[in-house]
Design an enzyme around this catalytic site. Structure first.
Site, mmCIF file in Angstrom:
data_model
loop_
_atom_site.group_PDB
_atom_site.id
_atom_site.type_symbol
_atom_site.label_atom_id
_atom_site.label_comp_id
_atom_site.label_asym_id
_atom_site.label_seq_id
_atom_site.Cartn_x
_atom_site.Cartn_y
_atom_site.Cartn_z
ATOM 1 N N THR A 293 0.822 -1.202 0.000
ATOM 2 C CA THR A 293 0.000 0.000 0.000
ATOM 3 C C THR A 293 0.861 1.259 0.000
ATOM 4 O OG1 THR A 293 -1.582 -1.224 1.323
ATOM 5 C CG2 THR A 293 -1.926 1.144 1.129
ATOM 6 N N GLY B 97 3.658 1.635 -1.095
ATOM 7 C CA GLY B 97 4.390 1.793 -2.347
ATOM 8 C C GLY B 97 3.458 1.911 -3.531
ATOM 9 N N CYS B 98 2.257 2.391 -3.276
ATOM 10 C CA CYS B 98 1.220 2.308 -4.286
ATOM 11 C C CYS B 98 1.506 3.156 -5.510
ATOM 12 C CB CYS B 98 -0.129 2.684 -3.693
ATOM 13 S SG CYS B 98 -0.184 4.372 -3.135
ATOM 14 N N ALA B 99 2.453 4.070 -5.401
ATOM 15 C CA ALA B 99 2.733 4.934 -6.554
ATOM 16 C C ALA B 99 3.763 4.307 -7.491
ATOM 17 C CB ALA B 99 3.246 6.292 -6.073
#
Lengths: 267, 267
Positions: free
Chosen positions: B100, B102-104
């Site tokens: 989550t 590291g969602c980008a």
């Protein structure tokens, strides 16, 4: 920094124009081949950030704990291998992390210092009022007019100051990351922080003061406010905390002797 | 709020006086008797914060996933028991959390939406320029002049807005916490967010926009700037992002049709 199209609205008029925004990117940190965490950050100074993060979280105690660092900047990955004697397990890290995050749980600094292996602050180093105003001024000029801070309004700055000049100037979209980048740089270069100050643009919560305490920095300066827990930690640790440092004004929250002459302290 | 002694320095004069600082306290969250996380927060609205945190992290999908909530405000503990059918394991939470955060990581919103069970934004609801100026104005008056935001300079605000009035006004030393308090309130009270806006004082990083997206909020307004990743997510999700909303000015970053008349959009 990315250039984008925005619609600028003033009163009821709108106009399309170019603007710049700060880039945000993930940095995934592997420790001994274990994927530990992914930080969303400003994609610069990955090595400083990774080392500073591990130091602030108590995983490493110094540069000697690092056996190998490998950075892939384009993929946003840092691999760190710890030295042979350095204990690390993912489970303990996650358990330990909860404790660290909850460090303000009514514990005394002495207790925390014990738990997080914080050294007692061993310096009577002082700074003059003018040195601090000089530091504040360098927040604006530290990036040579080209800083993300000035251009995007979207990042935090952390700077290490020796009383005269800025030794490290780091920016990040996260205030913790900005400080960790300064921490990492200081750890990697073995900087003695006992006569240094750190200035940040962000609010001083307990975690920010803990990061500085772990490095042995006696003076923490912020453009904005500290929290009650930050004050408590600084007070017990013997650190001088300065807030709302802007132009030629500041508030001193703890141990003012480090800045003020004796005759001014008890006015 | 705590009252403390500070030393106020203006030019070279210093004076001791009383000031107030925001209180910071730990909230420890137990889920199904597992100690999940300790958040450092402003000690108010613990229930909203706990529920909002679990919703934003994807642990729960709505109020129906909660079987029991028990709050001990003086000790800073919230115990939550999930409903019988709700899957939860500590290990998966920690693994999931890294993903989550590291969602980008270059993923598209569609991909993220899938992973985090984000509903597609299903509203063409619009707001007028004056409604947004009204919202901005209510940031100052939302706390009836007694808000921590105004008095300490040390907290972030998040507010849910229905186009006319503020439905929830929440403050916290952490910008994520402030938003999670609004999220938790909305989840607990089953508020339909498809015609609501959220305004925050903090910077809009990708995680802030994700929190709003998960609630189905079409308009996110900030006093400050968005990051490049926040823009990307808002753009793909069909959300309107407004930054630097102060007085009677704002920048619109995505999907301006929700605020501007058609003839203004392509100027």
């Amino acid at each position: 920094m990315d250039t984008i199209k925005i619609w600028k609205v003033v009163n009821t008029d709108s106009q399309q124009m170019d603007d710049v925004v700060a880039r945000e990117a993930p940095l995934t940190l592997f420790v001994n081949d274990i994927e530990l965490v992914t930080l969303l950050c400003t994609p610069a100074d990955f090595k400083d950030l990774a080392v500073g993060f591990l130091y602030s979280e108590g995983v490493i105690s110094g540069v000697d704990d690092l056996a190998r660092i490998s950075v892939n900047a384009s993929k946003g990955i840092v691999w760190i291998t710890l030295g042979d004697g350095v204990a690390f397990s993912e489970e303990e890290y996650h358990r330990g992390r909860a404790v660290t995050s909850g460090c303000a749980r009514g514990q005394t600094f002495a207790h925390l210092a014990d738990k997080l292996a914080l050294p007692p602050l061993d310096t009577q180093h002082r700074f003059s009022i003018d040195q601090i105003y000089g530091l504040v001024k360098q927040l604006q000029t530290g990036g040579d007019g080209g800083s993300l801070y000035e251009r995007t309004g979207c990042v935090h700055v952390a700077m290490l100051f020796d009383g005269d000049k800025i030794l490290v100037f780091r920016e990040d979209i996260g205030r913790h990351n900005a400080v960790d980048k300064v921490v990492g740089y200081s750890v990697i270069h073995g900087i003695d922080c006992s006569d240094k100050a750190i200035m940040v643009t962000g609010r001083l919560s307990s975690e920010m003061v803990m990061k500085a305490a772990r490095l042995g920095i006696p003076l923490v300066v912020s453009r904005t406010a500290p929290t009650s827990s930050a004050l408590k930690i600084a007070d017990e640790a013997g650190m001088t905390l300065v807030g709302f440092a802007r132009g030629r004004r500041m508030n001193i929250y703890s141990h003012p002797y480090r800045i003020l002459e004796n005759n001014n302290i008890n006015e």
